[in-house]
Design a protein around this motif. Structure first.
Motif, PDB file in Angstrom:
ATOM      1  N   TRP A  69     -26.788  38.738  12.547  1.00 36.36           N
ATOM      2  CA  TRP A  69     -27.679  39.965  13.273  1.00 36.36           C
ATOM      3  C   TRP A  69     -28.147  40.833  12.382  1.00 36.36           C
ATOM      4  CZ3 TRP A  69     -23.748  40.614  17.527  1.00 36.36           C
ATOM      5  CH2 TRP A  69     -23.720  39.572  18.602  1.00 36.36           C
ATOM      6  N   ASP A  70     -27.565  41.274  11.263  1.00 31.39           N
ATOM      7  CA  ASP A  70     -27.907  42.282  10.541  1.00 31.39           C
ATOM      8  C   ASP A  70     -27.528  42.068   9.051  1.00 31.39           C
ATOM      9  OD1 ASP A  70     -27.740  45.016   9.020  1.00 31.39           O
ATOM     10  OD2 ASP A  70     -27.919  45.897  11.132  1.00 31.39           O
ATOM     11  N   PRO A  71     -28.590  42.227   8.206  1.00 33.08           N
ATOM     12  CA  PRO A  71     -28.425  41.859   6.640  1.00 33.08           C
ATOM     13  C   PRO A  71     -27.250  42.788   6.018  1.00 33.08           C
ATOM     14  CG  PRO A  71     -30.313  42.917   6.910  1.00 33.08           C
ATOM     15  CD  PRO A  71     -29.945  42.598   8.299  1.00 33.08           C
ATOM     16  N   ARG A  72     -26.808  43.936   6.523  1.00 33.31           N
ATOM     17  CA  ARG A  72     -25.850  44.815   6.077  1.00 33.31           C
ATOM     18  C   ARG A  72     -24.500  44.425   6.449  1.00 33.31           C
ATOM     19  NH1 ARG A  72     -28.481  49.947   8.533  1.00 33.31           N
ATOM     20  NH2 ARG A  72     -28.349  48.574  10.427  1.00 33.31           N
ATOM     21  N   VAL A  73     -24.280  43.449   7.200  1.00 31.75           N
ATOM     22  CA  VAL A  73     -23.165  42.986   7.858  1.00 31.75           C
ATOM     23  C   VAL A  73     -22.516  41.690   6.963  1.00 31.75           C
ATOM     24  CG1 VAL A  73     -21.646  42.384   9.614  1.00 31.75           C
ATOM     25  CG2 VAL A  73     -23.330  44.311   9.818  1.00 31.75           C
ATOM     26  N   TYR A  74     -21.586  41.440   6.516  1.00 33.12           N
ATOM     27  CA  TYR A  74     -20.796  40.068   6.256  1.00 33.12           C
ATOM     28  C   TYR A  74     -19.649  40.041   6.974  1.00 33.12           C
ATOM     29  CZ  TYR A  74     -24.171  40.946   2.125  1.00 33.12           C
ATOM     30  OH  TYR A  74     -25.387  41.164   1.373  1.00 33.12           O
ATOM     31  N   ALA A  75     -19.011  38.776   6.860  1.00 35.36           N
ATOM     32  CA  ALA A  75     -18.067  38.452   7.904  1.00 35.36           C
ATOM     33  C   ALA A  75     -16.747  37.811   6.963  1.00 35.36           C
ATOM     34  CB  ALA A  75     -18.538  37.452   8.798  1.00 35.36           C
ATOM     35  N   ALA A  76     -15.644  38.103   7.597  1.00 32.20           N
ATOM     36  CA  ALA A  76     -14.498  37.230   7.054  1.00 32.20           C
ATOM     37  C   ALA A  76     -13.736  36.676   8.429  1.00 32.20           C
ATOM     38  CB  ALA A  76     -13.502  38.144   6.384  1.00 32.20           C
ATOM     39  N   VAL A  77     -13.158  35.612   8.167  1.00 31.66           N
ATOM     40  CA  VAL A  77     -12.610  34.840   9.291  1.00 31.66           C
ATOM     41  C   VAL A  77     -11.382  34.171   9.158  1.00 31.66           C
ATOM     42  CG1 VAL A  77     -15.028  34.734  10.414  1.00 31.66           C
ATOM     43  CG2 VAL A  77     -13.924  32.631   8.821  1.00 31.66           C
ATOM     44  N   ALA A  78     -10.371  34.226  10.000  1.00 30.77           N
ATOM     45  CA  ALA A  78      -9.178  33.642  10.072  1.00 30.77           C
ATOM     46  C   ALA A  78      -8.377  33.882  11.216  1.00 30.77           C
ATOM     47  CB  ALA A  78      -8.400  34.284   8.714  1.00 30.77           C
ATOM     48  N   ILE A  79      -7.227  33.431  11.215  1.00 29.47           N
ATOM     49  CA  ILE A  79      -6.488  33.697  12.485  1.00 29.47           C
ATOM     50  C   ILE A  79      -5.126  34.417  11.980  1.00 29.47           C
ATOM     51  CG2 ILE A  79      -4.548  32.647  13.917  1.00 29.47           C
ATOM     52  CD1 ILE A  79      -7.688  32.185  14.777  1.00 29.47           C
ATOM     53  N   HIS A  80      -4.916  35.859  12.493  1.00 34.06           N
ATOM     54  CA  HIS A  80      -4.159  36.651  12.005  1.00 34.06           C
ATOM     55  C   HIS A  80      -2.606  36.097  12.033  1.00 34.06           C
ATOM     56  CE1 HIS A  80      -1.738  40.548  12.181  1.00 34.06           C
ATOM     57  NE2 HIS A  80      -2.721  41.150  11.728  1.00 34.06           N
ATOM     58  N   PRO A  81      -1.984  36.433  10.950  1.00 37.44           N
ATOM     59  CA  PRO A  81      -0.290  36.064  10.818  1.00 37.44           C
ATOM     60  C   PRO A  81       0.393  35.958  11.935  1.00 37.44           C
ATOM     61  CG  PRO A  81      -0.790  37.666   9.355  1.00 37.44           C
ATOM     62  CD  PRO A  81      -2.112  37.276   9.772  1.00 37.44           C
ATOM     63  N   THR A  82       0.206  37.033  12.939  1.00 41.03           N
ATOM     64  CA  THR A  82       1.060  37.128  14.160  1.00 41.03           C
ATOM     65  C   THR A  82       0.517  36.320  15.173  1.00 41.03           C
ATOM     66  OG1 THR A  82      -0.484  38.998  14.896  1.00 41.03           O
ATOM     67  CG2 THR A  82       1.498  39.534  13.922  1.00 41.03           C
ATOM     68  N   ARG A  83      -0.584  35.651  14.906  1.00 42.91           N
ATOM     69  CA  ARG A  83      -1.094  34.572  16.028  1.00 42.91           C
ATOM     70  C   ARG A  83      -1.063  33.066  15.563  1.00 42.91           C
ATOM     71  NH1 ARG A  83      -4.783  38.925  16.431  1.00 42.91           N
ATOM     72  NH2 ARG A  83      -4.511  40.122  18.630  1.00 42.91           N
ATOM     73  N   ALA A  84      -0.443  33.139  14.186  1.00 43.41           N
ATOM     74  CA  ALA A  84      -0.589  31.755  13.512  1.00 43.41           C
ATOM     75  C   ALA A  84       0.075  30.607  14.403  1.00 43.41           C
ATOM     76  CB  ALA A  84       0.146  31.905  12.281  1.00 43.41           C
ATOM     77  N   ASN A  85       0.542  30.730  15.462  1.00 43.56           N
ATOM     78  CA  ASN A  85       1.205  29.808  16.349  1.00 43.56           C
ATOM     79  C   ASN A  85       0.017  29.092  17.113  1.00 43.56           C
ATOM     80  OD1 ASN A  85       0.822  32.218  17.658  1.00 43.56           O
ATOM     81  ND2 ASN A  85       2.985  32.063  18.735  1.00 43.56           N
TER      82      ASN A  85
END
Length: 280
Positions: A69-85
């Motif tokens: 949506w906005d060229p000033r924004v970048y992303a990082a994606v993963a599942i947090h370790p506490t939710r690894a299940n």
């Protein structure tokens, strides 16, 4: 964080800065308009780019949308370790698909959190966290993206897993909160340490000692908003526009010029995330 405390006043501008780790959705952004308004507030004080970070699948989808949506924004994606299940094959496939988006600059936040098991209902066990962390390391290497690490009470286990798996080319320890010994190990391994408002807290003596050791080309800044609002606003809602408070606090601790530290941290963020270079 208390909703009863008012949001901090905007700091004096400090530029250029990159908020290397924030959660725009948790700050209240929900669509393109609210993302733009939040980043506008940050840009007004010199924080011209932000990396919004996911800790579950819904947040990962939002992070990728926000970055598009906005060229000033970048992303990082993963599942947090506490939710690894929750990392079944379907979830892994979706995270891998999202992580392949060109606007995603890191796989994170992943890692190990040995504080919450036994305290938080439904929290992933240490064994489940280890397996999830190893999978995220492999994903970052396969995609050629930076690995963004969450670490809570797991220093040596994290370093051991990274040695066993072989780290990606770029590794960030988000919200670095460990001591000088851990900082030295990370520095020697070539990892980048990201500092949040915790470095400004009055009781953070060991962290301040660690922060003095970090070379400027291995140091970046983050808000982790809406959490960890810097002193003297601890407990108030945090947003990316608050980042200059943390930079000035660490500059004072290190005996450096805030503007020089801001430029150095931005150059490091550009390198580790592969961001377009900007004049500052």
């Amino acid at each position: 964080m208390s909703k009863d405390r008012p949001a901090p006043e905007p700091p004096q501008p400090l530029s250029p800065l990159v908020d290397a780790h924030t959660h725009l959705d948790a700050c209240g952004a929900s669509d393109a308009s609210s993302v733009r308004q939040m980043v506008d507030r940050a840009a007004a004080v010199g924080v011209e780019r932000v990396v919004t970070v996911a800790d579950d699948l819904e947040a990962a989808r939002f992070a990728v949308d926000a970055a598009n949506w906005d060229p000033r924004v970048y992303a990082a994606v993963a599942i947090h370790p506490t939710r690894a299940n929750v990392l079944d094959e379907t979830t892994k496939a979706e995270i891998e698909r999202l992580a392949g988006d060109p606007r995603v600059v890191a796989v994170g936040e992943t890692g190990l959190d040995f504080y919450w098991p036994g305290k938080l209902d439904g929290c992933a066990t240490a064994t489940e966290q280890m397996a999830g962390f190893r999978w995220h390391i492999d994903l970052a290497k396969r995609l050629g993206k930076t690995l963004m690490i969450h670490n809570r009470e797991a220093d040596q286990a994290l370093l051991r897993v990274l040695r066993e798996e072989g780290p990606p080319e770029s590794v960030i320890f988000h919200c670095f909160s460990s001591d000088a010994e851990m900082a030295r190990e990370c520095i020697d391994a070539g990892y980048v340490l990201s500092f949040s408002g915790t470095v400004s807290f009055k009781n953070a003596k060991a962290l301040r000692e660690a922060a003095r050791l970090v070379p400027s080309d291995q140091l970046i800044f983050e808000t982790d908003a809406p959490f960890l609002t810097p002193h003297p606003f601890r407990g108030a809602p945090n947003e990316p526009y608050c980042l200059p408070y943390t930079v000035r606090a660490l500059a004072e601790i290190r005996g450096e010029d805030p503007e020089i530290l801001a430029r150095a941290s931005t150059a490091t963020a550009e390198r580790v995330y592969g961001l377009p270079l900007q004049d500052g």
